[in-house]
Design a protein around this motif. Structure first.
Motif, mmCIF file in Angstrom:
data_model
loop_
_atom_site.group_PDB
_atom_site.id
_atom_site.type_symbol
_atom_site.label_atom_id
_atom_site.label_comp_id
_atom_site.label_asym_id
_atom_site.label_seq_id
_atom_site.Cartn_x
_atom_site.Cartn_y
_atom_site.Cartn_z
ATOM 1 N N MET A 153 0.781 -1.289 0.178
ATOM 2 C CA MET A 153 -0.040 0.009 -0.147
ATOM 3 C C MET A 153 0.957 1.053 0.069
ATOM 4 O O MET A 153 1.972 1.176 0.606
ATOM 5 N N ASN A 154 0.414 2.353 -0.886
ATOM 6 C CA ASN A 154 1.063 3.650 -0.735
ATOM 7 C C ASN A 154 0.661 4.390 0.353
ATOM 8 O O ASN A 154 0.035 3.972 1.128
ATOM 9 N N LEU A 155 1.626 5.601 0.672
ATOM 10 C CA LEU A 155 1.298 6.355 1.781
ATOM 11 C C LEU A 155 -0.064 6.955 1.785
ATOM 12 O O LEU A 155 -0.712 6.740 2.926
ATOM 13 N N GLN A 156 -0.659 7.472 0.860
ATOM 14 C CA GLN A 156 -2.167 7.845 0.878
ATOM 15 C C GLN A 156 -3.156 6.671 1.490
ATOM 16 O O GLN A 156 -4.021 7.104 2.054
ATOM 17 N N GLU A 157 -2.811 5.484 0.794
ATOM 18 C CA GLU A 157 -3.728 4.449 1.264
ATOM 19 C C GLU A 157 -3.686 4.332 2.530
ATOM 20 O O GLU A 157 -4.627 3.755 3.219
ATOM 21 N N LEU A 158 -2.546 4.202 3.191
ATOM 22 C CA LEU A 158 -2.225 3.825 4.625
ATOM 23 C C LEU A 158 -2.965 5.056 5.446
ATOM 24 O O LEU A 158 -3.426 4.582 6.558
ATOM 25 N N LEU A 159 -2.837 6.331 5.184
ATOM 26 C CA LEU A 159 -3.379 7.295 5.698
ATOM 27 C C LEU A 159 -4.851 7.132 5.727
ATOM 28 O O LEU A 159 -5.519 7.622 6.740
ATOM 29 N N GLN A 160 -5.327 6.743 4.846
ATOM 30 C CA GLN A 160 -6.942 6.744 4.464
ATOM 31 C C GLN A 160 -7.275 5.642 5.558
ATOM 32 O O GLN A 160 -8.811 5.774 6.022
ATOM 33 N N LEU A 161 -6.548 4.712 6.092
ATOM 34 C CA LEU A 161 -7.076 3.734 7.053
ATOM 35 C C LEU A 161 -7.202 4.162 8.306
ATOM 36 O O LEU A 161 -8.042 4.001 9.396
ATOM 37 N N GLY A 162 -6.553 5.633 8.688
ATOM 38 C CA GLY A 162 -6.779 6.108 9.938
ATOM 39 C C GLY A 162 -6.145 5.545 11.038
ATOM 40 O O GLY A 162 -5.324 4.710 10.747
ATOM 41 N N ILE A 180 4.911 10.695 11.389
ATOM 42 C CA ILE A 180 5.107 12.062 11.655
ATOM 43 C C ILE A 180 5.139 13.034 10.700
ATOM 44 O O ILE A 180 5.635 12.843 9.612
ATOM 45 N N GLY A 181 4.186 14.026 10.833
ATOM 46 C CA GLY A 181 3.941 15.230 9.930
ATOM 47 C C GLY A 181 2.254 15.034 9.254
ATOM 48 O O GLY A 181 2.071 15.424 8.301
ATOM 49 N N VAL A 182 1.625 14.102 10.257
ATOM 50 C CA VAL A 182 0.423 14.149 9.765
ATOM 51 C C VAL A 182 -0.683 14.338 10.918
ATOM 52 O O VAL A 182 -0.130 13.999 12.139
ATOM 53 N N SER A 183 -1.670 14.860 10.452
ATOM 54 C CA SER A 183 -2.681 15.329 11.599
ATOM 55 C C SER A 183 -3.502 14.142 12.049
ATOM 56 O O SER A 183 -3.578 13.172 11.375
ATOM 57 N N ASP A 184 -4.299 14.314 13.201
ATOM 58 C CA ASP A 184 -5.263 13.324 13.553
ATOM 59 C C ASP A 184 -6.294 12.724 12.465
ATOM 60 O O ASP A 184 -6.577 11.532 12.491
ATOM 61 N N ASP A 185 -6.686 13.641 11.521
ATOM 62 C CA ASP A 185 -7.643 13.139 10.714
ATOM 63 C C ASP A 185 -7.010 12.713 9.216
ATOM 64 O O ASP A 185 -7.727 12.298 8.276
ATOM 65 N N GLY A 186 -5.705 12.496 9.348
ATOM 66 C CA GLY A 186 -4.867 11.922 8.142
ATOM 67 C C GLY A 186 -4.454 13.049 7.072
ATOM 68 O O GLY A 186 -4.010 12.433 6.155
ATOM 69 N N THR A 187 -4.536 14.040 7.519
ATOM 70 C CA THR A 187 -3.993 15.187 6.756
ATOM 71 C C THR A 187 -2.618 15.546 6.594
ATOM 72 O O THR A 187 -2.046 15.779 7.901
ATOM 73 N N ILE A 188 -1.588 15.422 5.447
ATOM 74 C CA ILE A 188 -0.310 15.368 5.464
ATOM 75 C C ILE A 188 -0.124 16.873 5.711
ATOM 76 O O ILE A 188 -0.334 17.736 5.023
ATOM 77 N N LYS A 189 0.899 17.363 7.035
ATOM 78 C CA LYS A 189 1.069 18.633 7.061
ATOM 79 C C LYS A 189 2.784 18.717 6.850
ATOM 80 O O LYS A 189 3.135 19.836 6.624
ATOM 81 N N GLY A 190 3.373 17.535 7.014
ATOM 82 C CA GLY A 190 4.668 17.798 6.374
ATOM 83 C C GLY A 190 5.509 18.222 7.526
ATOM 84 O O GLY A 190 5.260 18.751 8.677
ATOM 85 N N ILE A 237 13.014 3.563 9.569
ATOM 86 C CA ILE A 237 12.773 4.834 9.417
ATOM 87 C C ILE A 237 12.764 5.354 7.849
ATOM 88 O O ILE A 237 13.739 4.932 6.998
ATOM 89 N N ASP A 238 11.673 5.752 7.423
ATOM 90 C CA ASP A 238 11.441 6.200 6.009
ATOM 91 C C ASP A 238 11.042 7.566 5.896
ATOM 92 O O ASP A 238 10.341 7.907 6.690
ATOM 93 N N TYR A 239 11.351 8.216 4.767
ATOM 94 C CA TYR A 239 10.748 9.606 4.526
ATOM 95 C C TYR A 239 9.951 9.600 3.121
ATOM 96 O O TYR A 239 10.790 9.433 2.095
ATOM 97 N N GLN A 240 8.758 9.882 3.127
ATOM 98 C CA GLN A 240 8.099 10.053 1.920
ATOM 99 C C GLN A 240 7.223 11.465 2.121
ATOM 100 O O GLN A 240 6.321 11.484 2.881
ATOM 101 N N GLN A 241 7.001 12.025 0.802
ATOM 102 C CA GLN A 241 6.154 13.059 0.882
ATOM 103 C C GLN A 241 6.035 13.923 1.813
ATOM 104 O O GLN A 241 4.967 14.230 2.790
ATOM 105 N N SER A 242 7.287 14.206 2.634
ATOM 106 C CA SER A 242 7.374 15.196 3.746
ATOM 107 C C SER A 242 6.717 14.255 5.140
ATOM 108 O O SER A 242 6.774 15.107 6.091
ATOM 109 N N VAL A 243 6.944 13.405 4.967
ATOM 110 C CA VAL A 243 6.240 12.552 6.201
ATOM 111 C C VAL A 243 7.297 11.306 6.874
ATOM 112 O O VAL A 243 7.790 10.626 5.658
ATOM 113 N N ILE A 285 8.071 7.985 8.345
ATOM 114 C CA ILE A 285 7.170 6.616 8.755
ATOM 115 C C ILE A 285 8.376 6.009 9.512
ATOM 116 O O ILE A 285 9.342 5.498 8.904
ATOM 117 N N ILE A 286 7.928 5.696 10.888
ATOM 118 C CA ILE A 286 8.727 4.867 11.809
ATOM 119 C C ILE A 286 8.087 3.368 11.923
ATOM 120 O O ILE A 286 6.818 3.319 12.248
#
Length: 457
Positions: free
Chosen positions: A1-10, A42-52, A78-84, A86-87
């Motif tokens: 799964m890509n980053l957007q799909e993972l964030l959509q899971l909440g 890290i760089g993501v709000s509680d609702d899944g919005t990327i803040k970076g 530790i990974d870094y994708q789209q200003s996020v 990921i640990i």
């Protein structure tokens, strides 16, 4: 799964969102490691919005400093994708992990700090504390220790009695330097465990029919483990069908469920039960269609359902070692295989293992008595083959009367699951052949069994 799909899971049991690196990060990492693993974004709000978030040298240093505060040391990815950032935290094999604020565990979508009792429970569940190795503070060695049980044990274990009991018990890890018995020592070498380890009782119950409603017989065994195992087997033999294979003048008893399988199941329950669970006991339940041998505690930590029966993880290693020393366990980890092999050699029953989080059950499904007769009929002389079913019933009645000479015809009928009229017919035949004699009145009398007499055919 890509980053957007993972964030959509909440946020969930396996995912946590954070806008920045703060003091709570170390708690989240620690909680995931103590649970089933997970990811921190890290760089993501509680609702899944990327803040970076920037991932410069200063950020790397702060992140590594947070991880270094976890004991024992933990490896993460530790990974870094789209200003996020990921640990990825794996489920640790070195649990439990703690940070400066204490122990944390992932429970649902939250990381919670464990209380003292929760920490103890966590250690128990992970198999980091073994009940059998703990000192039993209730035991007074001078009052409770049984030299008779000790002597019986070292005789079975073929241990030289030349050494002092204290030295042998210490070598067996049953006694410490302060002359205190461990729980394993109490279970094997004390006269009665009833008030020392309340939950160590074995409850044996015979039910009428197929449901646990009407109890026909019950025995609670709470002596030492060795005697409790033997008494449980006696209870099973008392209430299970026994057929006889006769060749020439030799008679061989055939229990409807192989005794080796029953014995392994009882020993397995004693050896692997969760003794920390104080509200439950080992239960041996006999129904008209099955026998269930159940113990509190599912599979021990480190053993999955897929590896069950192929790998061995011992919940109570000291109890297992002591049983192995006296020959009750041939080789640790072979009990389930021995049960399956014994059942495979007979068509009289089948076996099923049921496992959940809190209980482990071995269930033997009983076949009808005539199946036993048909299995052995080809092996017995033709001149008695037509009478074998009747002889089996008569011999079962004799076995019951030898164990309890006060049984009424109605009680025998209930135990054997046949009609009272049928029992009366067998009793009349046995009295005619002088195999049994009635002493006293019909209501209050007893039976005398003439063991020198055989069943007349």
């Amino acid at each position: 799964m890509n980053l957007q799909e993972l964030l959509q899971l909440g946020e969930s049991y396996h995912q946590e969102f954070k806008e920045t690196i703060d003091k709570s990060l170390v708690r989240e990492i620690c909680a995931f490691a103590n649970a089933s693993g997970g990811k921190v974004f890290i760089g993501v709000s509680d609702d899944g919005t990327i803040k970076g978030v920037n991932f410069d040298n200063n950020t790397r240093s702060r992140l590594q400093d947070s991880i270094n505060h976890i004991e024992p040391q933990l490896r993460v990815s530790i990974d870094y994708q789209q200003s996020v950032i990921i640990i990825t935290i794996p489920e640790s094999k070195s649990k439990p992990h703690a940070c400066s604020e204490g122990f944390f565990l992932r429970i649902g979508p939250n990381s919670q700090k464990l209380t003292r009792n929760q920490i103890i429970e966590f250690f128990q569940q992970e198999g980091l504390i073994h009940f059998d190795e703990l000192i039993n503070s209730r035991v007074n060695v001078d009052k409770h220790f049984s030299i008779t049980k000790y002597n019986h044990f070292i005789e079975l274990a073929k241990i030289s009695p030349k050494l002092a009991p204290q030295e042998i018990l210490q070598n067996l890890h049953c006694l410490n330097d302060k002359q205190q018995l461990t729980n394993a020592g109490a279970l094997f070498f004390c006269d009665s465990i009833e008030f020392l380890i309340l939950q160590a009782k074995i409850a044996c119950v015979l039910f009428q029919g197929t449901e646990n409603i009407t109890i026909l017989d019950r025995k609670d065994y709470r002596a030492d483990l060795v005697n409790d195992i033997e008494d449980s087997i006696i209870f099973l033999r008392k209430h299970l069908n026994i057929a006889y294979k006769i060749e020439h003048i030799q008679r061989e008893e055939i229990l409807e469920i192989p005794e080796v399988a029953l014995r392994e199941a009882v020993i397995n329950a004693v050896c692997h039960r969760n003794y920390f669970e104080k509200g439950a006991n080992i239960v041996i339940a006999i129904f008209s269609d099955r026998v269930e041998i159940s113990n509190p505690g599912g599979l021990p930590s480190g053993l999955s359902k897929e590896s069950f029966g192929h790998k061995s993880v011992t919940r109570n290693p000291l109890i297992a070692d002591l049983l192995h020393r006296i020959g009750y366990i041939e080789k640790i980890g072979t009990g389930i295989k021995r049960i399956k092999d014994a059942i495979a050699e007979t068509s009289n029953c089948s076996v099923e293992f049921k496992i959940d989080e809190h209980w482990f059950s071995t269930i033997f499904y009983r076949n009808k008595l005539n199946n036993i007769s048909s299995d052995i009929s080809s092996d017995i002389s033709s001149d008695i083959s037509s009478d074998i079913s009747s002889d089996i019933r008569s011999n079962q009645i004799i076995e019951l009367l030898l164990k309890d000479n006060t049984l009424s015809a109605a009680k025998i009928a209930t135990i054997l699951n046949i009609s009272s009229r049928g029992v009366e017919k067998h009793l009349a035949r046995l009295k005619q052949d002088n195999v049994i004699i009635r002493q006293g009145s019909k209501k209050y009398g007893t039976w005398l069994v003439n063991t020198q007499k055989s069943i007349k055919r």
